[in-house]
Scaffold this motif. Structure first.
Motif, PDB file in Angstrom:
ATOM      1  N   UNK A  10      40.946  63.348  42.151  1.00  0.00           N
ATOM      2  CA  UNK A  10      39.549  63.630  41.897  1.00  0.00           C
ATOM      3  C   UNK A  10      39.299  65.100  41.624  1.00  0.00           C
ATOM      4  N   UNK A  11      38.056  65.392  41.303  1.00  0.00           N
ATOM      5  CA  UNK A  11      37.602  66.750  41.057  1.00  0.00           C
ATOM      6  C   UNK A  11      37.084  67.315  42.367  1.00  0.00           C
ATOM      7  N   UNK A  12      37.832  68.239  42.961  1.00  0.00           N
ATOM      8  CA  UNK A  12      37.434  68.833  44.241  1.00  0.00           C
ATOM      9  C   UNK A  12      36.534  70.031  43.969  1.00  0.00           C
ATOM     10  N   UNK A  13      35.286  69.942  44.442  1.00  0.00           N
ATOM     11  CA  UNK A  13      34.313  71.036  44.312  1.00  0.00           C
ATOM     12  C   UNK A  13      34.303  71.788  45.635  1.00  0.00           C
ATOM     13  N   UNK A  14      34.990  72.930  45.659  1.00  0.00           N
ATOM     14  CA  UNK A  14      35.094  73.700  46.903  1.00  0.00           C
ATOM     15  C   UNK A  14      33.902  74.595  47.135  1.00  0.00           C
ATOM     16  N   UNK A  15      33.156  74.858  46.085  1.00  0.00           N
ATOM     17  CA  UNK A  15      31.999  75.750  46.138  1.00  0.00           C
ATOM     18  C   UNK A  15      31.675  76.164  44.720  1.00  0.00           C
ATOM     19  N   UNK A  50      42.703  58.941  51.535  1.00  0.00           N
ATOM     20  CA  UNK A  50      41.700  58.335  50.669  1.00  0.00           C
ATOM     21  C   UNK A  50      42.004  58.720  49.232  1.00  0.00           C
ATOM     22  N   UNK A  51      41.974  57.741  48.340  1.00  0.00           N
ATOM     23  CA  UNK A  51      42.225  57.979  46.922  1.00  0.00           C
ATOM     24  C   UNK A  51      40.893  58.280  46.236  1.00  0.00           C
ATOM     25  N   UNK A  52      40.763  59.496  45.718  1.00  0.00           N
ATOM     26  CA  UNK A  52      39.517  59.917  45.062  1.00  0.00           C
ATOM     27  C   UNK A  52      39.666  59.996  43.549  1.00  0.00           C
ATOM     28  N   UNK A  53      40.654  59.327  42.999  1.00  0.00           N
ATOM     29  CA  UNK A  53      40.853  59.347  41.551  1.00  0.00           C
ATOM     30  C   UNK A  53      39.582  58.881  40.832  1.00  0.00           C
ATOM     31  N   UNK A  54      39.151  59.651  39.835  1.00  0.00           N
ATOM     32  CA  UNK A  54      37.946  59.313  39.094  1.00  0.00           C
ATOM     33  C   UNK A  54      36.664  59.702  39.793  1.00  0.00           C
ATOM     34  N   UNK A  55      36.778  60.457  40.883  1.00  0.00           N
ATOM     35  CA  UNK A  55      35.610  60.818  41.688  1.00  0.00           C
ATOM     36  C   UNK A  55      35.431  62.335  41.761  1.00  0.00           C
ATOM     37  N   UNK A  56      34.259  62.740  42.222  1.00  0.00           N
ATOM     38  CA  UNK A  56      34.008  64.131  42.601  1.00  0.00           C
ATOM     39  C   UNK A  56      34.041  64.217  44.115  1.00  0.00           C
ATOM     40  N   UNK A  57      34.765  65.200  44.625  1.00  0.00           N
ATOM     41  CA  UNK A  57      34.901  65.406  46.071  1.00  0.00           C
ATOM     42  C   UNK A  57      34.076  66.631  46.442  1.00  0.00           C
TER      43      UNK A  57
END
Length: 432
Positions: A10-15, A50-57
């Motif tokens: 997934x796309x991890x948005x850290x800030x 947890x599989x976050x493929x295709x998601x925004x984290x």
């Protein structure tokens, strides 16, 4: 209770401006250990994944202005003054617990609560912190500070019994009320610095003198408590800024000079745009009269103007919805972010208002970010939120909510089905 978990892909948005495609978040004992590119040897064998493929984290989101113990029954719409005046304190707390679950299921793991006196929100906060009840993290102002004939005094029906310290007049009474609230366990102080829209008042009325407001701020700051000022009117904002408050709530009648002063002082603005938005679109179906909707129209329009002035001046904006029963329903918090994007923010900027900037207002640098040492709150949203922030507003897109390293999704789904927490009205706001 804290837990261990890893979120992969997934796309991890850290800030703000910190995005990691196909990233990895590893949480140990409820605290983020790693958030960034995936790599070998980061996650110990046996860690739940947890599989976050295709998601925004995303980090757990923060709503910095809610009224928790308000009507949670969207099948039984009550005028807000009827609910305030006629529902018992234990009844209000039970409504608050349902509202808290709605917020958590929507990805909002921290709420800044504008409290109701004696209802039990402090106790609910402490039960959640101790792991005895599942819910979002609560930061609570036990009650407001208001003058006689001020917004808080007029907010309640006249037949409601007033208790000692429901109002405070003069510098010394204001100081004492801050101390009493601190003793009760306040996380911050809320003061009514202007009128509102209750019967018998006008939003342009200032409440309290600069001296009274300054006494509240000085006393609160001595006790390491920040001060949130309900301030719609220009004069109420001016007096609040002169007194040194930490945040302006609503700020509907902000002017260029007050916006510039807020930016210079570092004062936060919590615009609460979605409350007026809901009222204008659906108010008569949510307990407001047609006249009540009309009365709110000017404040709605001016809030949009104030938002633009604040952004142009560089004011720090923090997301707050003013969620309040059926008028602005819990579970639909992301509507506020949609409005920010609609009126000029990028999705990246809007997300910051509910994460990093909100954490700064709360003086909680451990919240609102995915980085080593931060609290392990994570929201996994189907799709790319950075290209379409409205994805946050659809309950079906919230795949997982992690609170301090524990995946609560199965619990929240079961609770939602049993208690009917996700009524259509709460989770699918009409689009403009």
């Amino acid at each position: 209770m804290a837990g261990d978990i890893a979120v992969e892909g997934g796309l991890v948005w850290s800030g703000p401006h910190e995005h990691h495609q196909h990233g990895l978040v590893y949480i140990r004992a409820g605290v983020v250990v790693h958030a960034g590119p995936a790599g070998e040897g980061i996650v110990p064998p046996g860690t739940p994944r947890l599989d976050a493929t295709g998601c925004t984290v995303l980090p757990g989101l923060i709503d910095a202005h809610v009224h928790l113990t308000t009507n949670s029954d969207h099948h039984n719409v009550l005028p807000s003054d009827t609910f305030r005046g006629q529902v018992s304190k234990p009844g209000k707390l039970l409504h608050g617990q349902r509202n808290a679950h709605r917020a958590l299921a929507a990805g909002f793991t921290t709420l800044r609560v504008m409290g109701h006196r004696g209802v039990g929100e402090i106790e609910l906060r402490d039960f959640i912190d101790a792991g005895l009840v599942v819910g979002p993290r609560l930061l609570v102002a036990p009650w407001w500070i208001t003058m006689t004939n001020g917004h808080g005094d007029l907010f309640y029906p006249p037949y409601t019994l007033r208790e000692q310290w429901d109002t405070a007049d003069g510098v010394e009474e204001c100081r004492k009320l801050v101390r009493l609230q601190a003793k009760e366990g306040a996380d911050f102080i809320k003061v009514m610095a202007s009128g509102g829209m209750s019967k018998g008042e006008q939003p342009h009325w200032p409440n309290y003198s600069v001296a009274e407001l300054a006494a509240i701020v000085e006393t609160a700051h001595d006790l390491d408590l920040r001060v949130a000022a309900h301030a719609l009117s220009t004069e109420g904002i001016r007096r609040s800024l002169a007194a040194g408050v930490d945040s302006i709530e609503h700020g509907s009648y902000l002017e260029e000079d007050t916006a510039a002063e807020m930016a210079e002082r570092g004062t936060f603005l919590v615009p609460t745009m979605s409350f007026n938005d809901w009222c204008q679109r659906e108010g008569t179906g949510r307990g407001l009269s047609a006249q009540g909707v009309a009365d709110l129209r000017e404040a709605h329009d001016r809030t949009l103007e104030s938002f633009a002035l604040a952004r142009e001046a560089g004011v720090k904006v923090v997301m707050g919805t003013d969620s309040s029963g059926t008028l602005c329903p819990f579970g639909a918090h992301a509507r506020e972010l949609e409005l920010y994007v609609k009126h000029g923010m990028s999705a990246d900027e809007a997300l910051a208002t509910a994460t990093t900037t909100a954490a700064s207002l709360l003086d909680r640098p451990d919240l609102g970010a995915l980085r080593a040492g931060a609290v392990g709150d994570v929201v996994i949203v189907d799709g790319n939120v950075l290209s379409d922030v409205s994805r946050l507003g659809q309950q079906s897109n919230i795949r997982h909510v992690v609170r301090a390293g524990r995946d609560l999704s199965a619990y929240l789904r079961a609770t939602s089905e049993i208690l009917d927490l996700h009524s259509e009205v709460a989770t699918h706001p009409a689009r403009p």
